[in-house]
Write an enzyme that holds these catalytic residues in place. Structure first.
Site, PDB file in Angstrom:
ATOM      1  N   ARG A  47     113.850  -2.411 125.651  1.00  0.00           N
ATOM      2  CA  ARG A  47     112.551  -2.780 126.210  1.00  0.00           C
ATOM      3  C   ARG A  47     111.438  -1.985 125.534  1.00  0.00           C
ATOM      4  O   ARG A  47     110.328  -2.485 125.337  1.00  0.00           O
ATOM      5  CB  ARG A  47     112.525  -2.554 127.731  1.00  0.00           C
ATOM      6  CG  ARG A  47     111.152  -2.808 128.363  1.00  0.00           C
ATOM      7  CD  ARG A  47     111.218  -3.048 129.865  1.00  0.00           C
ATOM      8  NE  ARG A  47     112.121  -2.143 130.539  1.00  0.00           N
ATOM      9  CZ  ARG A  47     111.801  -0.887 130.918  1.00  0.00           C
ATOM     10  NH1 ARG A  47     110.612  -0.396 130.639  1.00  0.00           N
ATOM     11  NH2 ARG A  47     112.682  -0.148 131.564  1.00  0.00           N
ATOM     12  N   TYR A  99      92.130 -22.644 125.954  1.00  0.00           N
ATOM     13  CA  TYR A  99      93.444 -23.193 126.289  1.00  0.00           C
ATOM     14  C   TYR A  99      93.607 -23.171 127.810  1.00  0.00           C
ATOM     15  O   TYR A  99      93.238 -22.200 128.476  1.00  0.00           O
ATOM     16  CB  TYR A  99      94.533 -22.372 125.596  1.00  0.00           C
ATOM     17  CG  TYR A  99      95.909 -22.557 126.163  1.00  0.00           C
ATOM     18  CD1 TYR A  99      96.485 -23.827 126.256  1.00  0.00           C
ATOM     19  CD2 TYR A  99      96.641 -21.476 126.623  1.00  0.00           C
ATOM     20  CE1 TYR A  99      97.747 -24.000 126.781  1.00  0.00           C
ATOM     21  CE2 TYR A  99      97.915 -21.632 127.147  1.00  0.00           C
ATOM     22  CZ  TYR A  99      98.454 -22.901 127.230  1.00  0.00           C
ATOM     23  OH  TYR A  99      99.707 -23.064 127.764  1.00  0.00           O
ATOM     24  N   ASP A 171      91.588 -15.138 119.935  1.00  0.00           N
ATOM     25  CA  ASP A 171      92.795 -15.958 119.897  1.00  0.00           C
ATOM     26  C   ASP A 171      92.781 -16.699 118.562  1.00  0.00           C
ATOM     27  O   ASP A 171      91.982 -17.610 118.347  1.00  0.00           O
ATOM     28  CB  ASP A 171      92.793 -16.934 121.077  1.00  0.00           C
ATOM     29  CG  ASP A 171      94.044 -17.807 121.131  1.00  0.00           C
ATOM     30  OD1 ASP A 171      94.707 -17.973 120.089  1.00  0.00           O
ATOM     31  OD2 ASP A 171      94.349 -18.340 122.220  1.00  0.00           O
ATOM     32  N   LYS A 196     103.531 -21.262 118.109  1.00  0.00           N
ATOM     33  CA  LYS A 196     102.888 -22.312 117.339  1.00  0.00           C
ATOM     34  C   LYS A 196     103.115 -22.106 115.834  1.00  0.00           C
ATOM     35  O   LYS A 196     104.232 -22.183 115.364  1.00  0.00           O
ATOM     36  CB  LYS A 196     101.411 -22.376 117.706  1.00  0.00           C
ATOM     37  CG  LYS A 196     101.119 -22.346 119.226  1.00  0.00           C
ATOM     38  CD  LYS A 196     101.822 -23.427 119.993  1.00  0.00           C
ATOM     39  CE  LYS A 196     101.326 -23.595 121.432  1.00  0.00           C
ATOM     40  NZ  LYS A 196     101.488 -22.441 122.316  1.00  0.00           N
TER      41      LYS A 196
END
Length: 391
Positions: A47, A99, A171, A196
């Site tokens: 982690r 978005y 972004d 993406k």
């Protein structure tokens, strides 16, 4: 290194034990220690850090020219990690066209946090500046935006945020670092939905933050470690593999995107085409100024303004796949109002221009003749639908 070399070699090293050219998938949760608190190597628990994820994070930092990269389980997880920097009473100014998942997080998940969000057209610099006060801690921008392809002038906004000592995050999902480098233009943080274009093959969900300042990067890494939304080793491997062909894929996306946009702009059924590469696009000059190409995302509306026409078109595509997401090698088509942006209230969608007849295309890397032919044949079903409707 120049960009095409960076995506393959930037901050990357052969695996030390075997000499493997690609970093192995270190599918382990924990690492041996020689004494309490003294691990054999640099890793204690996955982690906190994992060698495969570290290889990806180093590559992310390289291609965006940042001090530190962080890989998350999704783009929204990356966004959430950044928002954990702020507390009740802080204010965030965000672009008005976002978005849908980002808007949902800002307005619903954080609605009781005490953080105040403002949504504004970032091209109205006077209005943007009027919202800045001593509580303003972050400016959040998408450029180009999803789905209306609005642009914001990153360098101009950065001058303002630096003057007021405000963090500035961009972004960069639609543009990718192949086309646009926000950190070089003055931003402090870049976010990607790595699902993406960075992944590029529609086979992984991932997110990323790349930070310009090492100290801020270390602080965000602590929040990532403490909250746990890290990217697993197999997914890290897939995104890293995708990055190595990013330059080749995005170049083809751009070539096909420009041709699809030009075809649509001259089609009698189409009212408006949203593509920053078209001279008619209101932010074409900004795109030429800060981007090295115009990308593969194209949105458009119908002259009829009818939702039914958009649905008839989408239902009859054969090469394009009707699906959410974008940036994969295959071409995808989307109805924002019913799919990716359904979480935005209807009145807000209409206010910013997301109409019911809006279609968004993620233009892939197939042969352009097949893509144009597919769009043309799908338009014939719009004619059939209109004929049926008149009867």
């Amino acid at each position: 290194m120049k960009f095409n070399t960076k995506v393959i070699h930037g901050n990357q090293h052969h695996e030390e034990v075997t000499g493997a050219v690609m970093p192995p998938v270190f599918q382990t949760s924990t690492y041996a220690q020689v004494s309490p608190g003294k691990p054999v190597g640099d890793y204690e628990y996955s982690r906190a850090a994992n060698p495969t994820r570290q290889a990806l994070e180093d590559a992310l930092a390289s291609i965006e020219n940042g001090a530190r990269g962080l890989a998350f389980s999704s783009g929204l997880a990356a966004t959430d990690c950044l928002l954990r920097m702020f507390k009740a009473g802080d204010e965030i100014i965000a672009m008005d066209d976002l978005y849908g998942g980002t808007y949902r997080m800002f307005t619903r998940i954080y609605k009781d946090s005490g953080i105040k969000f403002h949504f504004v057209d970032m091209n109205d610099i006077a209005k943007f500046q009027s919202l800045i006060n001593e509580n303003t801690k972050l400016v959040w921008v998408e450029t180009p935006t999803n789905p209306l392809m609005k642009l914001a002038d990153i360098a101009e906004i950065a001058k303002i945020t630096k003057k007021h000592n405000i963090l500035f995050a961009v972004d960069n999902t639609f543009a990718t670092p192949y086309l646009q480098k926000p950190l070089d233009l003055g931003a402090d943080i870049v976010m990607h939905s790595a699902t993406k274009y960075l992944g590029g093959h529609s086979d992984v969900i991932a997110g990323a933050l790349i930070i310009k300042d090492k100290e801020l990067g270390d602080e965000l890494h602590f929040k990532q470690f403490a909250t746990g939304a890290t990217l697993g080793p197999m997914d890290s491997f897939l995104v890293l593999r995708g990055i190595k062909t990013l330059h080749l894929r995005v170049q083809r996306h751009c070539e096909n995107g420009e041709k699809v946009a030009a075809f649509l702009a001259n089609h009698p059924k189409i009212e408006t085409v949203y593509y920053p590469g078209l001279p008619s696009h209101p932010f074409h000059d900004i795109a030429k100024k800060q981007m090295n190409g115009f990308g593969g995302m194209v949105s458009f509306t119908f002259k009829s303004g009818r939702k039914e026409d958009a649905i008839a078109f989408l239902e009859n595509l054969k090469v394009f796949t009707l699906a959410e997401s974008l940036g994969g090698v295959e071409s995808l088509a989307n109805h924002p109002a019913l799919m990716t942006h359904a979480s935005i209230p209807e009145d807000k969608r209409k206010e910013i221009g997301i109409t019911d007849d809006l279609v968004r295309l993620s233009v892939g890397v197939e042969d352009i003749e097949d893509l144009i032919s597919d769009i043309e044949q799908a338009f014939s079903f719009v004619d059939a639908h209109l004929a049926t409707a008149k009867v």
